[in-house]
Design a protein around this motif. Structure first.
Motif, PDB file in Angstrom:
ATOM      1  N   LEU A 164       0.822  -1.218   0.000  1.00 20.05           N
ATOM      2  CA  LEU A 164       0.000   0.000   0.000  1.00 20.05           C
ATOM      3  C   LEU A 164       0.854   1.266   0.000  1.00 20.05           C
ATOM      4  O   LEU A 164       0.520   2.236  -0.688  1.00 20.05           O
ATOM      5  CB  LEU A 164      -0.971  -0.013   1.177  1.00 20.05           C
ATOM      6  CG  LEU A 164      -2.103  -1.022   1.055  1.00 20.05           C
ATOM      7  CD1 LEU A 164      -2.942  -1.057   2.328  1.00 20.05           C
ATOM      8  CD2 LEU A 164      -2.989  -0.725  -0.153  1.00 20.05           C
ATOM      9  N   ALA A 223       2.065   1.731  -3.527  1.00 18.70           N
ATOM     10  CA  ALA A 223       1.001   2.182  -4.419  1.00 18.70           C
ATOM     11  C   ALA A 223       0.643   3.649  -4.164  1.00 18.70           C
ATOM     12  O   ALA A 223       0.429   4.413  -5.109  1.00 18.70           O
ATOM     13  CB  ALA A 223      -0.228   1.292  -4.262  1.00 18.70           C
ATOM     14  N   LYS A 238      -1.341   5.900  -6.935  1.00 15.17           N
ATOM     15  CA  LYS A 238      -2.442   5.029  -7.363  1.00 15.17           C
ATOM     16  C   LYS A 238      -3.654   5.378  -6.511  1.00 15.17           C
ATOM     17  O   LYS A 238      -3.676   5.129  -5.305  1.00 15.17           O
ATOM     18  CB  LYS A 238      -2.076   3.548  -7.184  1.00 15.17           C
ATOM     19  CG  LYS A 238      -0.793   3.138  -7.877  1.00 15.17           C
ATOM     20  CD  LYS A 238      -0.939   3.202  -9.367  1.00 15.17           C
ATOM     21  CE  LYS A 238       0.327   2.702 -10.048  1.00 15.17           C
ATOM     22  NZ  LYS A 238       0.351   2.938 -11.448  1.00 15.17           N
ATOM     23  N   LEU A 239      -4.667   5.971  -7.120  1.00 16.62           N
ATOM     24  CA  LEU A 239      -5.819   6.473  -6.390  1.00 16.62           C
ATOM     25  C   LEU A 239      -6.544   5.372  -5.616  1.00 16.62           C
ATOM     26  O   LEU A 239      -7.033   5.596  -4.510  1.00 16.62           O
ATOM     27  CB  LEU A 239      -6.785   7.177  -7.365  1.00 16.62           C
ATOM     28  CG  LEU A 239      -7.722   8.214  -6.769  1.00 16.62           C
ATOM     29  CD1 LEU A 239      -6.957   9.293  -6.038  1.00 16.62           C
ATOM     30  CD2 LEU A 239      -8.583   8.835  -7.858  1.00 16.62           C
ATOM     31  N   TRP A 240      -6.594   4.149  -6.166  1.00 16.00           N
ATOM     32  CA  TRP A 240      -7.281   3.039  -5.507  1.00 16.00           C
ATOM     33  C   TRP A 240      -6.640   2.678  -4.170  1.00 16.00           C
ATOM     34  O   TRP A 240      -7.293   2.124  -3.276  1.00 16.00           O
ATOM     35  CB  TRP A 240      -7.294   1.787  -6.390  1.00 16.00           C
ATOM     36  CG  TRP A 240      -5.917   1.276  -6.733  1.00 16.00           C
ATOM     37  CD1 TRP A 240      -5.187   1.570  -7.855  1.00 16.00           C
ATOM     38  CD2 TRP A 240      -5.089   0.418  -5.938  1.00 16.00           C
ATOM     39  NE1 TRP A 240      -3.968   0.932  -7.805  1.00 16.00           N
ATOM     40  CE2 TRP A 240      -3.881   0.218  -6.640  1.00 16.00           C
ATOM     41  CE3 TRP A 240      -5.254  -0.218  -4.710  1.00 16.00           C
ATOM     42  CZ2 TRP A 240      -2.849  -0.566  -6.154  1.00 16.00           C
ATOM     43  CZ3 TRP A 240      -4.208  -1.008  -4.224  1.00 16.00           C
ATOM     44  CH2 TRP A 240      -3.031  -1.179  -4.946  1.00 16.00           C
ATOM     45  N   ALA A 241      -5.358   2.983  -3.991  1.00 17.51           N
ATOM     46  CA  ALA A 241      -4.634   2.550  -2.797  1.00 17.51           C
ATOM     47  C   ALA A 241      -4.975   3.386  -1.565  1.00 17.51           C
ATOM     48  O   ALA A 241      -4.859   2.893  -0.438  1.00 17.51           O
ATOM     49  CB  ALA A 241      -3.133   2.602  -3.056  1.00 17.51           C
ATOM     50  N   TYR A 242      -5.395   4.628  -1.758  1.00 17.78           N
ATOM     51  CA  TYR A 242      -5.676   5.499  -0.618  1.00 17.78           C
ATOM     52  C   TYR A 242      -6.769   4.932   0.290  1.00 17.78           C
ATOM     53  O   TYR A 242      -6.568   4.825   1.511  1.00 17.78           O
ATOM     54  CB  TYR A 242      -6.039   6.910  -1.090  1.00 17.78           C
ATOM     55  CG  TYR A 242      -4.859   7.698  -1.614  1.00 17.78           C
ATOM     56  CD1 TYR A 242      -4.197   8.610  -0.817  1.00 17.78           C
ATOM     57  CD2 TYR A 242      -4.405   7.540  -2.921  1.00 17.78           C
ATOM     58  CE1 TYR A 242      -3.117   9.344  -1.290  1.00 17.78           C
ATOM     59  CE2 TYR A 242      -3.332   8.257  -3.410  1.00 17.78           C
ATOM     60  CZ  TYR A 242      -2.685   9.160  -2.594  1.00 17.78           C
ATOM     61  OH  TYR A 242      -1.621   9.877  -3.061  1.00 17.78           O
ATOM     62  N   PRO A 243      -7.953   4.567  -0.252  1.00 19.19           N
ATOM     63  CA  PRO A 243      -8.984   4.009   0.641  1.00 19.19           C
ATOM     64  C   PRO A 243      -8.539   2.698   1.304  1.00 19.19           C
ATOM     65  O   PRO A 243      -8.875   2.445   2.463  1.00 19.19           O
ATOM     66  CB  PRO A 243     -10.183   3.758  -0.280  1.00 19.19           C
ATOM     67  CG  PRO A 243      -9.933   4.578  -1.492  1.00 19.19           C
ATOM     68  CD  PRO A 243      -8.458   4.746  -1.611  1.00 19.19           C
ATOM     69  N   TRP A 244      -7.785   1.877   0.576  1.00 22.13           N
ATOM     70  CA  TRP A 244      -7.285   0.634   1.157  1.00 22.13           C
ATOM     71  C   TRP A 244      -6.311   0.921   2.297  1.00 22.13           C
ATOM     72  O   TRP A 244      -6.337   0.254   3.334  1.00 22.13           O
ATOM     73  CB  TRP A 244      -6.621  -0.236   0.100  1.00 22.13           C
ATOM     74  CG  TRP A 244      -7.626  -0.930  -0.772  1.00 22.13           C
ATOM     75  CD1 TRP A 244      -7.979  -0.594  -2.033  1.00 22.13           C
ATOM     76  CD2 TRP A 244      -8.411  -2.068  -0.425  1.00 22.13           C
ATOM     77  NE1 TRP A 244      -8.944  -1.459  -2.499  1.00 22.13           N
ATOM     78  CE2 TRP A 244      -9.216  -2.378  -1.531  1.00 22.13           C
ATOM     79  CE3 TRP A 244      -8.513  -2.859   0.722  1.00 22.13           C
ATOM     80  CZ2 TRP A 244     -10.117  -3.439  -1.513  1.00 22.13           C
ATOM     81  CZ3 TRP A 244      -9.405  -3.920   0.732  1.00 22.13           C
ATOM     82  CH2 TRP A 244     -10.189  -4.198  -0.378  1.00 22.13           C
ATOM     83  N   TYR A 273      -5.780  12.026  -0.205  1.00 21.95           N
ATOM     84  CA  TYR A 273      -6.746  11.353  -1.083  1.00 21.95           C
ATOM     85  C   TYR A 273      -7.745  12.365  -1.635  1.00 21.95           C
ATOM     86  O   TYR A 273      -8.053  12.362  -2.837  1.00 21.95           O
ATOM     87  CB  TYR A 273      -7.453  10.239  -0.326  1.00 21.95           C
ATOM     88  CG  TYR A 273      -8.505   9.514  -1.127  1.00 21.95           C
ATOM     89  CD1 TYR A 273      -8.182   8.880  -2.322  1.00 21.95           C
ATOM     90  CD2 TYR A 273      -9.810   9.431  -0.677  1.00 21.95           C
ATOM     91  CE1 TYR A 273      -9.138   8.207  -3.059  1.00 21.95           C
ATOM     92  CE2 TYR A 273     -10.778   8.757  -1.400  1.00 21.95           C
ATOM     93  CZ  TYR A 273     -10.439   8.140  -2.589  1.00 21.95           C
ATOM     94  OH  TYR A 273     -11.390   7.477  -3.302  1.00 21.95           O
ATOM     95  N   ARG A 326      -8.056  13.106  -5.530  1.00 23.74           N
ATOM     96  CA  ARG A 326      -9.350  12.822  -6.151  1.00 23.74           C
ATOM     97  C   ARG A 326      -9.910  14.083  -6.815  1.00 23.74           C
ATOM     98  O   ARG A 326     -10.430  14.033  -7.930  1.00 23.74           O
ATOM     99  CB  ARG A 326     -10.324  12.282  -5.103  1.00 23.74           C
ATOM    100  CG  ARG A 326     -11.491  11.551  -5.707  1.00 23.74           C
ATOM    101  CD  ARG A 326     -12.353  10.935  -4.660  1.00 23.74           C
ATOM    102  NE  ARG A 326     -12.792  11.985  -3.748  1.00 23.74           N
ATOM    103  CZ  ARG A 326     -13.360  11.769  -2.579  1.00 23.74           C
ATOM    104  NH1 ARG A 326     -13.545  10.559  -2.151  1.00 23.74           N
ATOM    105  NH2 ARG A 326     -13.741  12.770  -1.814  1.00 23.74           N
TER     106      ARG A 326
END
Length: 167
Positions: A98, A101, A106-112, A154, A158
């Motif tokens: 994470l 990323a 990598k935008l998907w990694a922030y919420p994870w 994030y 975003r």
């Protein structure tokens, strides 16, 4: 953006990057620790801890850290060693992936990243309630700070992505 606000934003971005690198290094150390728990038998670890703490305990028999290490190594079993290895490997691997990323934007990694940190914070909070530790408290506060910084970054990323796609 005013000069003062711009400097503050830049400072927070740098602090975020430094915090991520520290988390990534922590993850690598956890992976190393997990591997060590796999390859080193509990009795070997106990012997090593006894050797490493012997000098300190000869000078100060009440040394808190040395005594805590001895107690922990003396009660280590094969099953607890495997649990520690699995926990450290999983925790470290998730952190490293994470962090990598997020550093690559990598935008998907922030919420994870936020979700996993909150899960770890929940577990750490449970540990703090059952057995208080200053180290665990500091780690939990650091993780909370990183969550706040990650949420902030994030939102910024975003917003930037949505503006770029609107063009």
């Amino acid at each position: 953006m005013s000069g003062k606000q711009g400097r503050r934003t830049l400072a927070l971005e740098r602090l975020f990057r430094v915090s991520l690198v520290l988390k990534g290094l922590d993850g690598l150390l956890e992976i190393l620790g997990g591997v060590l728990f796999i390859v080193v038998r509990p009795e070997q670890l106990d012997s090593l801890v006894r050797i490493l703490t012997q000098h300190e305990l000869s000078e100060d028999p009440g040394d808190f850290i040395a005594n805590a290490l001895l107690k922990a190594s003396g009660t280590l079993t094969v099953s607890s060693s495997w649990f520690a290895a699995a926990y450290l490997l999983l925790h470290g691997l998730v952190k490293v992936v994470l962090v990598w990323a997020v550093l690559k934007d990598k935008l998907w990694a922030y919420p994870w990243m936020i979700a996993f940190l909150l899960i770890f914070i929940g577990y750490q909070s449970y540990q703090l309630i059952t057995v208080f530790s200053l180290g665990m408290l500091l780690l939990t506060l650091f993780d909370l700070f990183i969550v706040w910084l990650t949420v902030r970054e994030y939102r910024i990323h975003r917003h930037r992505v949505s503006q770029e796609s609107a063009r």
